[in-house]
Design a protein around this motif. Structure first.
Motif, PDB file in Angstrom:
ATOM      1  N   GLN A  32       0.870  -1.234  -0.136  1.00 59.63           N
ATOM      2  CA  GLN A  32      -0.098  -0.081   0.110  1.00 59.63           C
ATOM      3  C   GLN A  32       0.766   1.216  -0.092  1.00 59.63           C
ATOM      4  O   GLN A  32       1.713   1.529  -0.918  1.00 59.63           O
ATOM      5  N   ASN A 203      -3.337   4.461  -7.785  1.00 57.14           N
ATOM      6  CA  ASN A 203      -4.448   3.718  -8.101  1.00 57.14           C
ATOM      7  C   ASN A 203      -6.002   4.166  -8.699  1.00 57.14           C
ATOM      8  O   ASN A 203      -6.687   3.787  -9.145  1.00 57.14           O
ATOM      9  N   ASN A 219      -4.087   8.862 -10.860  1.00 55.96           N
ATOM     10  CA  ASN A 219      -3.740   7.819 -11.356  1.00 55.96           C
ATOM     11  C   ASN A 219      -2.353   7.612 -12.054  1.00 55.96           C
ATOM     12  O   ASN A 219      -1.785   8.575 -11.802  1.00 55.96           O
ATOM     13  N   HIS A 239       0.249   2.449  -3.465  1.00 55.68           N
ATOM     14  CA  HIS A 239      -1.141   2.260  -3.473  1.00 55.68           C
ATOM     15  C   HIS A 239      -1.982   1.690  -4.572  1.00 55.68           C
ATOM     16  O   HIS A 239      -2.583   2.265  -5.298  1.00 55.68           O
ATOM     17  N   TYR A 240      -1.529   0.226  -4.801  1.00 56.07           N
ATOM     18  CA  TYR A 240      -1.962  -0.136  -5.822  1.00 56.07           C
ATOM     19  C   TYR A 240      -2.228  -1.642  -5.820  1.00 56.07           C
ATOM     20  O   TYR A 240      -2.910  -2.505  -6.551  1.00 56.07           O
ATOM     21  N   ASN A 246      -9.517  -1.928  -5.267  1.00 52.24           N
ATOM     22  CA  ASN A 246      -9.133  -0.718  -5.414  1.00 52.24           C
ATOM     23  C   ASN A 246      -7.376  -0.928  -5.904  1.00 52.24           C
ATOM     24  O   ASN A 246      -6.622  -0.042  -5.393  1.00 52.24           O
ATOM     25  N   ALA A 247      -7.228  -1.611  -6.747  1.00 54.00           N
ATOM     26  CA  ALA A 247      -6.027  -1.953  -7.278  1.00 54.00           C
ATOM     27  C   ALA A 247      -5.627  -1.301  -8.608  1.00 54.00           C
ATOM     28  O   ALA A 247      -6.676  -0.523  -9.540  1.00 54.00           O
ATOM     29  N   GLU A 248      -4.513  -1.384  -9.071  1.00 50.90           N
ATOM     30  CA  GLU A 248      -3.962  -0.922 -10.242  1.00 50.90           C
ATOM     31  C   GLU A 248      -2.579  -1.674 -10.614  1.00 50.90           C
ATOM     32  O   GLU A 248      -1.963  -2.278  -9.667  1.00 50.90           O
TER      33      GLU A 248
END
Length: 287
Positions: A32, A203, A219, A239-240, A246-248
């Motif tokens: 995170q 994210n 983003n 933070h992905y 809530n991912a990237e």
């Protein structure tokens, strides 16, 4: 029969044994936006979210943290960016405070009461104040920058609900953005600072996540453009990965950088990795 050292204890042992020369910082990624930063003998935890604590409506972690709260020893300072539970972790901070009682916890003013309820002593709570620079431990300079977790929010005394931190330590300037979008004035502030390392959330945000109560961030395109605009020497995405909803993909950040800014240095950190950032200051004769 000797039992093998637990993985988390081994990582913290590595943190406590690591000494980096001037002009460098050691950084460990815990998932995170949780990182450990060390330089000049000072160990700083930022948003340590390493427990399985969840409120009754919270989502499950996608993977266990590389350490558990009980592993954390030898900390000198903890920085909290805002009150969300994956940043101000009620499962980690009481244990952090118990085991590292001399380490202050700096956090936005709105976090003070929750921290007191967790058992953190008032004398060890520092309010994150963006109106002034703070020098701690005689070697660390901290600048607090407001963060817009989709919006800039302030209390009646002008303290911001969410913040990011600029750390000047061991000849290196590191910017940890916390949770934020890019708001008017942020680029200009960071252009003046020109951090060596920029740690940025990627994210993003959208209508449907907001409808589910998930507050968003910049983003991966915005994070890449920001890193280049402010002259960051190295950009690290954050933070992905902890919550599936809530991912990237950090690869999107890498691909965008490679296609548009192939000379920009980036680093995607493995979970639990020690990354040693080396600045040009490391090679200067200081005599």
């Amino acid at each position: 029969m000797n039992r093998p050292e637990r993985k988390g204890a081994s990582l913290i042992s590595e943190v406590n044994r690591t000494n980096v020369p001037y002009g460098t910082l050691a950084i460990w990624f815990l998932g995170q936006e949780s990182v450990i930063v060390k330089g000049d003998g000072i160990t700083v935890y930022i948003d340590p979210y390493v427990s399985d604590y969840l409120d009754k409506d919270g989502p499950a972690r996608s993977y266990p943290a590389p350490i558990v709260p009980e592993d954390i020893v030898g900390a000198d300072l903890c920085l909290i960016t805002h009150e969300h539970e994956d940043h101000m972790d009620a499962g980690t901070l009481p244990i952090f405070h118990e085991q590292n009682g001399g380490a202050p916890i700096m956090a936005p003013a709105c976090c003070k009461e929750p921290l007191l309820r967790m058992g953190v002593k008032e004398s060890q709570i520092l309010v994150a104040d963006n109106s002034r620079q703070t020098e701690l431990l005689s070697k660390l300079e901290i600048t607090v920058l407001p963060a817009a977790h989709e919006q800039l929010e302030q209390d009646g005394d002008g303290f911001h609900r969410s913040v990011g931190y600029v750390l000047k330590l061991n000849g290196v300037t590191l910017y940890h953005a916390g949770d934020t979008v890019i708001y008017p004035g942020l680029v200009e502030q960071l252009e003046k600072i020109k951090p060596d390392v920029a740690m940025l959330p990627i994210n993003g945000r959208d209508f449907f996540r907001r409808e589910r109560g998930i507050v968003g961030n910049m983003n991966y395109r915005e994070a890449a453009e920001l890193a280049v605009r402010i002259g960051a020497e190295t950009a690290i995405p954050l933070h992905y990965d902890v919550f599936a909803r809530n991912a990237e993909k950090p690869g999107n950040f890498v691909d965008y950088m490679y296609e548009h800014f192939p000379e920009q240095k980036i680093h995607v950190m493995a979970r639990g990795e020690r990354f040693v950032y080396v600045s040009g200051q490391a090679f200067l004769d200081r005599d």
